[in-house]
Design an enzyme around this catalytic site. Structure first.
Site, PDB file in Angstrom:
ATOM      1  N   ARG A  50       2.545  -0.664  -6.183  1.00 55.52           N
ATOM      2  CA  ARG A  50       1.980  -0.669  -7.208  1.00 55.52           C
ATOM      3  C   ARG A  50       2.470  -1.664  -8.305  1.00 55.52           C
ATOM      4  NH1 ARG A  50       3.941   3.053 -12.211  1.00 55.52           N
ATOM      5  NH2 ARG A  50       2.163   2.821 -13.569  1.00 55.52           N
TER       6      ARG A  50
ATOM      7  N   HIS B 128      -0.453  -1.213 -18.439  1.00 54.87           N
ATOM      8  CA  HIS B 128       1.008  -0.901 -18.551  1.00 54.87           C
ATOM      9  C   HIS B 128       1.600  -1.645 -19.788  1.00 54.87           C
ATOM     10  CE1 HIS B 128       4.365   0.433 -15.843  1.00 54.87           C
ATOM     11  NE2 HIS B 128       5.060   0.351 -17.060  1.00 54.87           N
TER      12      HIS B 128
ATOM     13  N   GLU C 211       1.823   5.757 -18.438  1.00 58.36           N
ATOM     14  CA  GLU C 211       2.770   6.513 -19.557  1.00 58.36           C
ATOM     15  C   GLU C 211       2.048   6.318 -21.011  1.00 58.36           C
ATOM     16  OE1 GLU C 211       7.010   5.644 -19.383  1.00 58.36           O
ATOM     17  OE2 GLU C 211       7.138   6.267 -17.385  1.00 58.36           O
TER      18      GLU C 211
ATOM     19  N   ASN D 210       5.786   9.998 -13.135  1.00 59.55           N
ATOM     20  CA  ASN D 210       7.036   9.123 -13.704  1.00 59.55           C
ATOM     21  C   ASN D 210       8.135   9.979 -14.002  1.00 59.55           C
ATOM     22  OD1 ASN D 210       5.188   7.046 -12.841  1.00 59.55           O
ATOM     23  ND2 ASN D 210       5.381   5.811 -15.014  1.00 59.55           N
TER      24      ASN D 210
ATOM     25  N   TYR E 292      12.299  10.479 -14.224  1.00 60.53           N
ATOM     26  CA  TYR E 292      13.914   9.895 -14.424  1.00 60.53           C
ATOM     27  C   TYR E 292      14.919  10.853 -14.741  1.00 60.53           C
ATOM     28  CZ  TYR E 292      11.328   5.132 -14.144  1.00 60.53           C
ATOM     29  OH  TYR E 292      10.644   4.124 -13.702  1.00 60.53           O
TER      30      TYR E 292
ATOM     31  N   GLU F 206       6.718   6.448 -10.268  1.00 62.53           N
ATOM     32  CA  GLU F 206       7.805   5.616 -10.695  1.00 62.53           C
ATOM     33  C   GLU F 206       8.934   6.809 -10.604  1.00 62.53           C
ATOM     34  OE1 GLU F 206       8.103   3.603 -14.502  1.00 62.53           O
ATOM     35  OE2 GLU F 206       6.359   3.099 -14.288  1.00 62.53           O
TER      36      GLU F 206
HETATM   37  C1  FCB Z   1       8.899   3.839 -17.488  1.00 65.50           C
HETATM   38  C2  FCB Z   1       8.169   2.515 -17.517  1.00 65.50           C
HETATM   39  C3  FCB Z   1       8.744   1.265 -16.692  1.00 65.50           C
HETATM   40  C4  FCB Z   1      10.100   1.052 -16.685  1.00 65.50           C
HETATM   41  C5  FCB Z   1      10.670   2.488 -16.424  1.00 65.50           C
HETATM   42  C6  FCB Z   1      12.353   2.174 -16.422  1.00 65.50           C
HETATM   43  O1  FCB Z   1       8.889   4.310 -18.794  1.00 65.50           O
HETATM   44  O2  FCB Z   1       6.759   2.874 -17.243  1.00 65.50           O
HETATM   45  O3  FCB Z   1       7.673   0.260 -17.085  1.00 65.50           O
HETATM   46  O4  FCB Z   1      10.351   0.538 -17.987  1.00 65.50           O
HETATM   47  O5  FCB Z   1      10.285   3.236 -17.428  1.00 65.50           O
END
Ligand code: FCB
Length: 454
Positions: A85, A129, A174, A299, A301, A359
């Site tokens: 990607r 992006h 995002e 995405n 985290y 992500e």
């Molecule tokens: C996300 C973004 C990516 C990167 C990661 C850590 O928010 O999409 O570009 O910065 O975080």
């Protein structure tokens, strides 16, 4: 090649046609900002404004991927990946934001895509992006409705040229971050502090997405082509007894501001008091926005635990840390269960027919060590992070979630937006002065998973 023990997970636990990938973004890796007709983006302007990015780092050179893409695709192939990607820089394709197409810019992505296909790696292209052509920002950027129309035009043009080869099309990455951090909190380009502009940007990004979907469908010629969108999510739980309503509001703002319009055709009702005064809603916008897509990219985290308002005017919340949890170099709580919870929720409450993790990854303080004349990065923390999150994803899949792929963020250490180069997310280390790539242990782990009973 690696001395990794067999991973607990096996490739065969996942569907046979699973997309095993890594993700990157144009401004974060390409460099070559003045080459082959590319015009400046809002991130060039922002990063060149002193004090906006840690260290005053810029994406001018980044990972020099524009010149080293063959080596980077070679790394992906060596690791056994079958999907990649990446994002396409709008200012390379349509430098004036609208109108004339720049074939030299297109040529770079055409060569990248051909290189990928030659190595049996399926291209998933993100069209936005965050690197908006600066010329469009000068006319109001995303707060200007015309930008949505220009995006449609750009999406149409580039997909006509690459539609015979690209497998996955992702309209936006995002959009929450782009609109809220960019137009309200000012920590991302274009660095503004306006609720009105942020709400307008939100609506116009949604509209841009909806307008682009039919064009992409028309131009995507592969029989297995798919069109979707990628959103950011954090897993939210009340940070104290009594904060349930606050947590729900934060969930509406952080997680559903884009999700609900796209997949339910309506903004979250909790947000009407904030949105209604500024929303530039026109007839049929919501139908356009909720045009069906083939998949949603997730995405993910971290988890957050809101306890009180930080600032109600900017919709910011104070979150508490969780004692006993581990945190990454970003200060993000490591919470794989949150990924499981979100995936099952999208399946259960939204009935989304296909999900990709577009992500997931982590930043840690890495160091290079030399052993027997070779360089290594023993990033045990990142490896564990990935193992646990792949495990959570597998659990969701086993519980019926239609999960089609997983893209680790990121292939390379890169320009981490407002944090510059200090935060390293790569599974491959980049030594910036020499641009040398060093495969980290986490990448060897990923490779061993991919090569386990394949
Ligand atoms: C996300 C973004 C990516 C990167 C990661 C850590 O928010 O999409 O570009 O910065 O975080």
């Amino acid at each position: 090649m690696s001395a990794e023990p067999k991973p607990e997970l096996a490739r065969s636990d996942f569907p046979a046609d699973f997309a095993w990938g890594v993700a990157t973004a144009s401004y974060q890796i390409e460099g070559a900002v003045n080459e082959d007709g590319r015009s400046p983006s809002i991130w060039d302007t922002f990063s060149h404004t002193p004090g906006k990015v840690d260290n005053d780092d810029t994406g001018d050179v980044a990972c020099d991927h524009y010149h080293r893409y063959k080596e980077d695709v070679g790394l992906m192939s060596q690791l056994g990946l079958n999907s990649y990607r990446f994002s396409i820089a709008w200012p390379r394709i349509v430098p004036e934001g609208k109108g004339e197409i720049n074939l030299k810019g297109v040529d770079f992505y055409a060569r990248l895509v051909d290189e990928l296909l030659e190595k049996n790696i399926q291209p998933y292209a993100t069209l936005y992006h965050w690197d908006l052509p600066q010329v469009l920002e000068d006319k109001g950027g995303w707060s200007n409705r015309d930008t949505a129309l220009y995006f449609q035009e750009y999406a149409d043009k580039i997909s006509r040229l690459l539609g015979d080869r690209v497998k996955g099309w992702i309209t936006l990455n995002e959009p929450w971050v782009a609109s809220i951090l960019g137009y309200l909190q000012g920590v991302h380009a274009p660095g503004l502090h306006s609720m009105e502009k942020a709400v307008r940007a939100t609506h116009h990004m949604l509209l841009a997405h909806g307008l682009a979907v039919p064009a992409l469908r028309r131009n995507a010629l592969r029989s297995d082509a798919e069109v979707g969108v990628t959103l950011s999510f954090n897993y939210i739980e009340p940070g104290r007894p009594g904060a349930e309503q606050l947590a729900q509001l934060k969930d509406a703002w952080d997680n559903r501001l884009f999700l609900d319009p796209l997949f339910k055709g309506a903004y979250p009702t909790e947000l009407y008091p904030i949105l209604s005064q500024y929303l530039p809603l026109e007839r049929e916008d919501m139908e356009i926005i909720s045009t069906p897509v083939d998949f949603m990219g997730v995405n993910y985290y971290f988890r957050t635990l809101p306890v009180e308002w930080a600032d109600q005017a900017t919709m910011s919340f104070k979150d508490r840390p969780n004692e006993g949890s581990e945190y990454t170099a970003m200060g993000w709580e490591i919470y794989p269960e949150g990924l499981y919870q979100l995936l099952t929720r999208f399946h259960r409450d939204y009935g989304i027919k296909k999900l990709y993790i577009t992500e997931n990854g982590s930043a840690f303080q890495d160091s290079v060590v030399e052993e027997d004349g070779n360089n290594f990065v023993h990033d045990a923390g990142r490896k564990k992070y990935l193992q646990e999150h792949f495990g959570a994803a597998l659990r969701a899949y086993r519980d019926g979630v239609p999960l089609a792929g997983y893209f680790v963020w990121s292939l390379l250490d890169n320009f981490e937006w407002g944090y510059g180069y200090d935060k390293r997310f790569g599974i491959v280390y980049v030594d910036y002065p020499t641009q040398k790539r060093i495969i980290k242990d986490s990448a060897y782990w990923y490779e061993s998973l991919l090569k386990s009973n394949a």
